[in-house]
Structure formats: C-alpha cells, structure tokens
Design a protein around this motif. Sequence first.
Motif, PDB file in Angstrom:
ATOM      1  N   LEU A 120       0.818  -1.212   0.000  1.00  0.00           N
ATOM      2  CA  LEU A 120       0.000   0.000   0.000  1.00  0.00           C
ATOM      3  C   LEU A 120       0.858   1.272   0.000  1.00  0.00           C
ATOM      4  O   LEU A 120       0.318   2.379  -0.020  1.00  0.00           O
ATOM      5  CB  LEU A 120      -0.920   0.010   1.224  1.00  0.00           C
ATOM      6  N   GLY A 121       2.176   1.098   0.048  1.00  0.00           N
ATOM      7  CA  GLY A 121       3.061   2.257  -0.030  1.00  0.00           C
ATOM      8  C   GLY A 121       3.708   2.662   1.271  1.00  0.00           C
ATOM      9  O   GLY A 121       4.379   3.701   1.333  1.00  0.00           O
ATOM     10  N   GLY A 122       3.552   1.847   2.314  1.00  0.00           N
ATOM     11  CA  GLY A 122       4.163   2.174   3.598  1.00  0.00           C
ATOM     12  C   GLY A 122       5.668   2.008   3.580  1.00  0.00           C
ATOM     13  O   GLY A 122       6.217   1.183   2.846  1.00  0.00           O
ATOM     14  N   THR A 123       6.352   2.794   4.391  1.00  0.00           N
ATOM     15  CA  THR A 123       7.812   2.777   4.485  1.00  0.00           C
ATOM     16  C   THR A 123       8.228   2.398   5.898  1.00  0.00           C
ATOM     17  O   THR A 123       7.613   2.833   6.876  1.00  0.00           O
ATOM     18  CB  THR A 123       8.386   4.162   4.149  1.00  0.00           C
ATOM     19  N   VAL A 124       9.294   1.575   5.998  1.00  0.00           N
ATOM     20  CA  VAL A 124       9.813   1.155   7.305  1.00  0.00           C
ATOM     21  C   VAL A 124      11.271   1.561   7.421  1.00  0.00           C
ATOM     22  O   VAL A 124      12.052   1.391   6.479  1.00  0.00           O
ATOM     23  CB  VAL A 124       9.723  -0.379   7.478  1.00  0.00           C
ATOM     24  N   ARG A 125      11.634   2.079   8.578  1.00  0.00           N
ATOM     25  CA  ARG A 125      13.034   2.328   8.912  1.00  0.00           C
ATOM     26  C   ARG A 125      13.384   1.502  10.142  1.00  0.00           C
ATOM     27  O   ARG A 125      12.761   1.665  11.197  1.00  0.00           O
ATOM     28  CB  ARG A 125      13.286   3.808   9.199  1.00  0.00           C
ATOM     29  N   TYR A 126      14.349   0.610  10.001  1.00  0.00           N
ATOM     30  CA  TYR A 126      14.819  -0.196  11.116  1.00  0.00           C
ATOM     31  C   TYR A 126      15.967   0.519  11.834  1.00  0.00           C
ATOM     32  O   TYR A 126      16.516   1.491  11.339  1.00  0.00           O
ATOM     33  CB  TYR A 126      15.269  -1.568  10.615  1.00  0.00           C
ATOM     34  N   GLU A 127      16.282   0.023  13.029  1.00  0.00           N
ATOM     35  CA  GLU A 127      17.339   0.618  13.854  1.00  0.00           C
ATOM     36  C   GLU A 127      17.138   2.132  13.984  1.00  0.00           C
ATOM     37  O   GLU A 127      18.073   2.916  13.896  1.00  0.00           O
ATOM     38  CB  GLU A 127      18.715   0.289  13.272  1.00  0.00           C
ATOM     39  N   SER A 128      15.891   2.497  14.198  1.00  0.00           N
ATOM     40  CA  SER A 128      15.508   3.913  14.305  1.00  0.00           C
ATOM     41  C   SER A 128      14.607   4.090  15.519  1.00  0.00           C
ATOM     42  O   SER A 128      13.414   4.418  15.405  1.00  0.00           O
ATOM     43  CB  SER A 128      14.794   4.376  13.028  1.00  0.00           C
TER      44      SER A 128
END
Length: 490
Positions: free
Chosen positions: A167-175
């Motif tokens: 659906l266009g979601g963005t993930v940032r790990y180690e954040s």
Amino acid sequence: MSKKKIIVVGSGNAALCAGIAALEQGADVLMLEKADEALAGGNTKYTAGAMRFPYDSGEDLIPLLRNPDDPRLPDTDFGSYTQAKMTEDLLGFNDGRPLSPEQTNLVTKGLETMQWLSGHGVTFEPIYSRQSFEKDGKYVFWGGLTLAAENEGVGLWEMEMTAFQNLGGTVRYESGVTSLIMEDDIISGVMVGEEAIRADAVILACGGFEANGDMRTQYIGPNWSKAKVRGTPHNTGDGHKMAFGVGAAEYGLYEGCHATPMDLHMADFGGLHLPPGERKNYRKISYFLGVMLNANGERFVDEGENFRNYTYAQFGRAVLEQPNHLAWQVFDAKVDDLLYAEYRFHDAHFVEADTLDALCGKLDGVDPTGAKATLDAFNDAVDEGTPFDPTALDGKATRGLPLPKSNWAQRLDTPPFRAYPVTGGITFTYGGVQVAENGGVLRADGTVIPNLFACGEMVGGVFYNGYPGGSGLTSGAVFGRRAGRGASMA
C-alpha cells in the motif's frame, strides 16, 4: 491536497494494522522500528499466530482460510464462539469489574477486523494440532480458539508487512524513537536520537514494558524480576514513558500481565531462531493432563479448573509466586500422546522414572517426601467412575482434597513417569494509556492529547486478572486498525 504524514512507532501486529488502516485512508505512513530487521515485529514474531474472535459457526471462518479446500474441513466441528461467550470469558477475568469500553470494542470488532485482514491477504489456518482432539471421526475444536496464521507469528508479521508495503508504507529499522515533539501542547513529530522527524500524527505501537526488569518490579512486584521474558528484548516501556511525558495518565491494571509456565532452563528472549511450529516450545501448558508441584511438594492450583486457554496466563503467575519461583509438572504414560509437541522438543528438560518414589527423588529443589505424599493423596482422590474426555469439561474430578482437580483427573499409575521443571514467563503487560473512540491518547482529565494515538500493548483496560488465549493479537489488530483510521482522519 497533500497527504497526511503519520509516524507509527513500532512494527508489530498492532503497528502494521495501524499503518495499513492509515494507508487505506490516503495517508503517507512512516514506520520507525528500534530493532534491526531480524528482530523487528515486537512480540508478534514470538507468538503462535493464534487469534481469538467471536464467530457464530464454521461458515464465518471459511472465508478467512488460506486453504478453504482443506480435505479435513468436512470432518471438522468448529462449534461456535459467540459475542456473548467471549463477553462471559472476559468477565470471568475481571474480578467483578463490568466489561470495559476496550473489551466491548474487542468483542464487537473482532470478526470484522479478521475479515478486514483477510481482505489484505492475511489468511489463516485451523489450529488442528493444539486446539482440537479427534472424537468419533471428527476434529472437535474446543475453547473458542480456532485459527492461526500460517508459520505462526512470523507468518502473520510477514503477511501484514507485505500488505503494508504494497500500500506504499515505508519502514526504517534501527531507528528507535527517543521522545515526542510537542509544540503548543500539540504533538508534531518524534525524535530519533538527534534527528527530528515531523508528522501530522504519531501512533505509539511499541509494546509494553515486559522486557524492563525495573518497570516489572515497580508495577507488578519483586517476584517479576525473576520472570523469563518470552518475547522481544525491545519492549522496555519506551512508549509508556513518552506518553507520560506529554501528559497521558496510567490506565488499566498495571500489576497485571500475561504469563505462562515456561521451561525453567530456557533463555530469555528465546525461540525466534527456531523454525515454524517450534517457536512456542519453551512454554509448558499441558499441565491440565497431570499435576503441578511446588518446592514443598504441594499442589498450588486446580490444574483442571478450565480449558488451558483460560488458565495458563494465571498459572504462569502462580508458578512464579511459588518458593524459588519454580514448579514441576508430573505426568504418567497414559497421556503421552496428548501432551503438546513442546514436551517432545529436543531442548525440553525433564526427569523420568519407573516409580513415583523414584521420580520424586529426582525433582531438583522439591521436598521428595512432601511430593510423594501429595501424589498418593491425589491418586486416592480420583473419581474413577467418570470417563476422561479431553474435548470437554468432563467433570472427572478428585474428591475430598483441600485443593481439587475439577476436570481431567486421572490416577498417576502408568510408568514411565515424567516431570518437567517450569517457572513463570512473562509475555506482555496489561497497564497502558487510555484511548478515545478514535484511538487518541487521553489525559487524566479525559481530554485528548492532539495528534497522539496508541494501540497494541500501549492500550490499557483490555485485560485484568487473566486472558483468554489468542485475544492479544486480536486486540492489537482491533485497536491498531482504529488508531490508524483515527490518526489519518484527525
């Protein structure tokens, strides 16, 4: 018109449901996760992926299945689990409290939320191995818990993450989010270390405080510093502290938590390295087929009080509160084929003997004389006239004991005898913040903190003195969906 920017703190089931719901409403969603990708997902990956929700018949379940053509289905009796029954189950753990608004939402939105997840490609399969027994040629489900994600919690997380990213979601790990940005009493973003990230709304979905020994001791009690932590090491109460820092009030039963008997010798945060089907194998919840003894050699719970779905959370607490925080689960060979796979796990710790006398001598940390006396008294008290039936509350009980076993009481008389050492393992905490009908976080005076939302273990008031198994993931989905919608429309 520009898209509303929403930050979701956390990346477990509740966080992903919040993100999916917000994306449905046209928001731009950034998910910030403290862990690296391997440990992302909070407690979700550590679960068996089972979800409890009301349904009127098996017809409600078929559309949710990964394989609606499973050849076992024609011979399956799912029974029903109505809203009235789920309400009754929750009230049974409320210590006289009425159903909370949060519990009402869990009951009334459970099936609808499962159907919503199914519409995003999140599908399920019947829990034949743990929630059914074969009887008269049928797979008979018991206890109201019927479906789990394929590949358990990891499978659930992967399906939800796929839906979120599609659906266009963005993930940032180690954040890891370290604080909220509040300007003019309005939440306007978050800090990740020294980095400020602005947003129109923030959703706290970063779990409870079960991995924080100091908070466990503060809120639940000193015994809980000894609890095994079953899930992620990253649920350390960060969201609670951030919410309190901007005016949110404590809400719910802070001394309450989900616990379960666990292998005494397991490591904290264990199980995620195991393949699907084995990730829950450090827990030990077939106690209803035998007896549990503490260090004094005494029974301390009615092992057959109810189906284990309704007792394991309380019994995990009970074990932890025993002398030296341990107990032994004792079985005979009659029930070998009924014990869950976790008892045959390669890392399961146990002792075995051909007599009860010899077995009691092998129970490390237990008074052998007291243990043998307890087992002899138990055997003498078993009602031999009532048939044993693991698919029902069979009424096969003990007679005359100060602490009865109310169902599934069978004499321990068939060698070899086995005993498994257990302690209490904590899964998640019950205390959180109070949220409005749209998921917005409330202050003590009932006013909303603008642009701040919460879901998952962050929401208090859902559980009190116990927990019907499988309700936690459903709660995360129900309140996650609500928070995502609320944040995108605020």
